[in-house]
Design a protein around this motif. Structure first.
Motif, mmCIF file in Angstrom:
data_model
loop_
_atom_site.group_PDB
_atom_site.id
_atom_site.type_symbol
_atom_site.label_atom_id
_atom_site.label_comp_id
_atom_site.label_asym_id
_atom_site.label_seq_id
_atom_site.Cartn_x
_atom_site.Cartn_y
_atom_site.Cartn_z
ATOM 1 N N SER A 71 1.050 -0.905 0.011
ATOM 2 C CA SER A 71 0.103 -0.325 -0.361
ATOM 3 C C SER A 71 0.923 1.339 -0.055
ATOM 4 N N SER A 72 2.182 1.789 0.820
ATOM 5 C CA SER A 72 2.817 2.887 0.675
ATOM 6 C C SER A 72 3.417 2.593 -0.486
ATOM 7 N N TYR A 73 2.682 2.212 -2.128
ATOM 8 C CA TYR A 73 3.224 1.821 -2.608
ATOM 9 C C TYR A 73 2.493 2.474 -4.577
ATOM 10 N N HIS A 74 1.751 1.350 -3.794
ATOM 11 C CA HIS A 74 0.223 2.012 -4.802
ATOM 12 C C HIS A 74 -1.069 2.483 -4.363
ATOM 13 N N GLY A 75 -0.171 3.252 -2.947
ATOM 14 C CA GLY A 75 -1.861 4.099 -2.893
ATOM 15 C C GLY A 75 -2.928 3.868 -2.387
ATOM 16 N N MET A 76 -3.335 2.142 -2.413
ATOM 17 C CA MET A 76 -4.937 1.950 -1.895
ATOM 18 C C MET A 76 -4.181 1.442 -0.065
ATOM 19 N N VAL A 77 -4.995 2.132 0.852
ATOM 20 C CA VAL A 77 -5.842 1.173 1.815
ATOM 21 C C VAL A 77 -6.653 0.742 1.664
ATOM 22 N N SER A 78 -8.120 0.839 1.447
ATOM 23 C CA SER A 78 -8.938 0.264 1.912
ATOM 24 C C SER A 78 -9.836 0.705 0.388
ATOM 25 N N TRP A 79 -11.396 0.122 1.052
ATOM 26 C CA TRP A 79 -12.632 0.260 -0.006
ATOM 27 C C TRP A 79 -12.594 2.173 -0.212
ATOM 28 N N ALA A 80 -12.934 2.439 1.340
ATOM 29 C CA ALA A 80 -12.896 4.131 1.098
ATOM 30 C C ALA A 80 -11.837 4.220 1.808
ATOM 31 N N GLN A 81 -10.566 5.541 2.121
ATOM 32 C CA GLN A 81 -9.361 5.408 2.287
ATOM 33 C C GLN A 81 -9.707 7.485 2.979
ATOM 34 N N ILE A 82 -8.648 8.259 3.566
ATOM 35 C CA ILE A 82 -8.538 9.871 3.434
ATOM 36 C C ILE A 82 -7.979 10.020 1.907
ATOM 37 N N LYS A 83 -8.279 11.192 1.819
ATOM 38 C CA LYS A 83 -7.867 11.822 0.684
ATOM 39 C C LYS A 83 -6.857 13.006 1.494
ATOM 40 N N PRO A 84 -5.752 12.980 0.636
ATOM 41 C CA PRO A 84 -4.162 13.217 1.294
ATOM 42 C C PRO A 84 -4.819 14.620 1.795
ATOM 43 N N GLU A 431 2.961 8.025 4.580
ATOM 44 C CA GLU A 431 2.267 8.915 5.399
ATOM 45 C C GLU A 431 0.909 9.976 4.821
ATOM 46 N N GLU A 432 0.398 10.372 3.153
ATOM 47 C CA GLU A 432 -0.472 10.533 2.688
ATOM 48 C C GLU A 432 -2.023 9.436 3.494
ATOM 49 N N VAL A 433 -1.910 8.411 2.771
ATOM 50 C CA VAL A 433 -2.946 7.567 3.124
ATOM 51 C C VAL A 433 -3.006 6.486 4.227
#
Length: 519
Positions: A71-84, A431-433
């Motif tokens: 996730s720290s490389y492809h940027g996806m954490v969950s089906w709904a996630q915080i917008k940086p 750090e972003e997501v």
């Protein structure tokens, strides 16, 4: 295995996923002779267990596999996630999942390699793939509308083999026998349909690489776990035998369907069958989506009397409870995916106290697996209140409180470990997501917790009785590979994708995190 004529100069690579299939159950059913196709692969090829980091193992596991990075490389954490840079939540889907990284099969170096991809979870058709792609025919947790490349292929496949009766019908909160019987019928039907689709597409395209995933093992684990598991708090001793045997029956149906595919492909094919993660009692859904947000609200506002807190769920939850379950779910299937995701996200956000995030010390991010905690950090969040120099102190304080949580039914600790994200995830998007803390729940059915400091939280009834565990497994057979039933040393799931590229005689990208385990 068949003696199908070898009609290709090079052996094709056939890869079949069993989504959410529990490794310990597979091994048990192999020993009992219930999975003859997998048993033959086990005896003639090699096999091993796959391990997975417990802090991130459910919401993104198919994205990890398809991209070869976490996730720290492809940027996806969950089906709904915080917008940086905001307190807003954005829906993720099969487009945003691959915002920074494409699936490995969409960036092969050899343009002549022909590819067939059928029903892989969370993905979508990609341009530039030489071959055929069928998406969201019957995949669990599909994040894209049913579609294909070439575009007309989906209609061809559906007209020949029918629609998937399973799609969407396993995402339900009913607990009546009529629902379970209908779901079981669908689960028995779709493996053979998918096998027929794969066989048809193999004959039509003669691919060098075929990838498909059976989602039935995922769905049956979520919905029927309590029928099989006598230790589950919702176990029904008097339940019909067909429900108690649903999990082994569906594993057998998938085994038979895999056999049909293997009868179609050449004898010299390289065969890889795998499960990326397993299944157990549901310790995650209620804990991460409902109990953890309440815990963090009380942690942030310990002096607010608990009986004056706002009703969680808001108007959407009130309206939802007024509509009978059968009516609600019949209507739900008519609503487009983006609208359905928005409604569900909006309802859950009220349970997660999203409107209070700007004034909370820490808040829970969306997760149906490991608990995700994000700090309201100065310099990162718009109205951050935690100074950066207090970051470690807050980690320690929250960890201490979380480790005190008890599951009241058993009296056992509800949390086994709390992980710091900064200790493990170093990618550019971390750090972003990503959350700052991961909460590893105990291997229990958790619907409530007790905190010595913050009191009783819950109960909230779970909507599915089984959920994921970081246990995977694979079986591998091919010319020049270990054979005679050799059990290899266990390996991390991140090593599966580079090994697969190696089997395809494709170069392994330098930025791919895992390493091939075959030499």
């Amino acid at each position: 295995m068949s003696s199908h004529k070898e009609n290709k100069k090079n052996a094709p690579v056939i890869v079949i996923g069993l989504d959410g299939a529990e490794a310990t159950l597979i091994e048990q059913y192999l020993a009992e002779g219930k999975l003859p196709v997998l048993r033959q692969l086990q005896q003639e090829g090699c096999w091993r267990r796959l391990s997975r980091d417990r802090d991130m193992f459910s919401d993104t596991i198919w994205i990890d596999f398809l991209t070869g990075v976490s996730s720290s490389y492809h940027g996806m954490v969950s089906w709904a996630q915080i917008k940086p840079g905001t307190y807003q939540i954005e829906n993720t889907n099969a487009t945003t999942f691959f915002r920074y990284k494409k699936p490995f099969y969409a960036q092969l170096k050899d343009p002549e390699k022909r590819v067939v991809v059928v029903d892989v979870p969370k993905t979508r058709p990609f341009e530039g793939v030489n071959g055929a792609q069928i998406c969201a025919w019957g995949a669990h947790s599909h994040q894209y509308h049913p579609s294909s490349s070439p575009e007309e292929l989906y209609h061809d496949v559906e007209s020949r083999f029918g629609k998937s009766t399973l799609r969407d019908n396993d995402e339900d909160d009913r607990f009546d026998d009529e629902y379970f019987q209908g779901l079981l019928d669908w689960l028995r039907e779709t493996p053979d349909q998918r096998a027929n689709i794969c066989c048809y597409l193999y004959e039509k395209y003669q691919p060098d690489f075929l990838l498909t995933v059976f989602s039935e093992t995922h769905s049956v684990g979520h919905r029927f776990w309590h029928f099989m598991d006598e230790s589950h708090p919702h176990h029904h001793p008097e339940a019909p035998a067909k429900f108690k045997n649903a999990i082994p029956d569906i594993y057998q149906a998938c085994d038979q369907a895999i056999g049909k595919i293997l009868e179609t492909v050449p004898e010299n094919s390289t065969i890889l069958i795998f499960s990326l993660h397993g299944m157990g009692q549901n310790s995650h859904d209620v804990s991460s989506l409902y109990l953890l947000p309440e815990f963090l609200y009380r942690f942030s506002f310990p002096d607010i009397p608990r009986n004056t807190q706002e009703k969680r769920g808001g108007m959407l939850q009130t309206l939802r409870e007024l509509v009978p379950t059968r009516v609600r779910n019949s209507f739900k299937h008519l609503v487009p995916l983006p609208i359905r995701a928005f409604i569900y996200r909006s309802r859950i956000e009220r349970f997660m106290y999203k409107e209070h995030w700007p004034t909370m010390k820490a808040f829970a991010l969306h997760s149906a697996s490991t608990g995700y905690i994000r700090f309201n950090l100065q310099g990162r969040e718009p109205q951050g209140i935690i100074p950066p120099e207090q970051y470690d102190q807050l980690c320690d304080e929250l960890t201490a409180h979380l480790m005190e949580l008890v599951e009241p039914r058993t009296g056992k600790p509800a949390v086994t470990k709390v992980h710091k994200r900064r200790d493990a995830h170093k990618g550019p998007l971390a750090e972003e997501v990503m959350p700052d803390l991961f909460v590893e729940w105990a291997d229990l059915s958790i619907e409530a917790v007790h905190s010595p400091r913050f009191g009783d939280i819950g109960p909230v009834r779970m909507e599915r009785t089984g959920t994921h565990r970081p246990r995977g497994i694979f079986f591998l057979k091919g010319t020049g590979l270990p054979s005679s039933g050799e059990q290899l040393e266990d390996t991390h799931v991140s090593n599966l994708t580079p090994t697969l590229l190696s089997l395809m005689e494709e170069p392994i990208p330098e930025k791919m995190q895992g390493k091939k385990f075959l030499h």
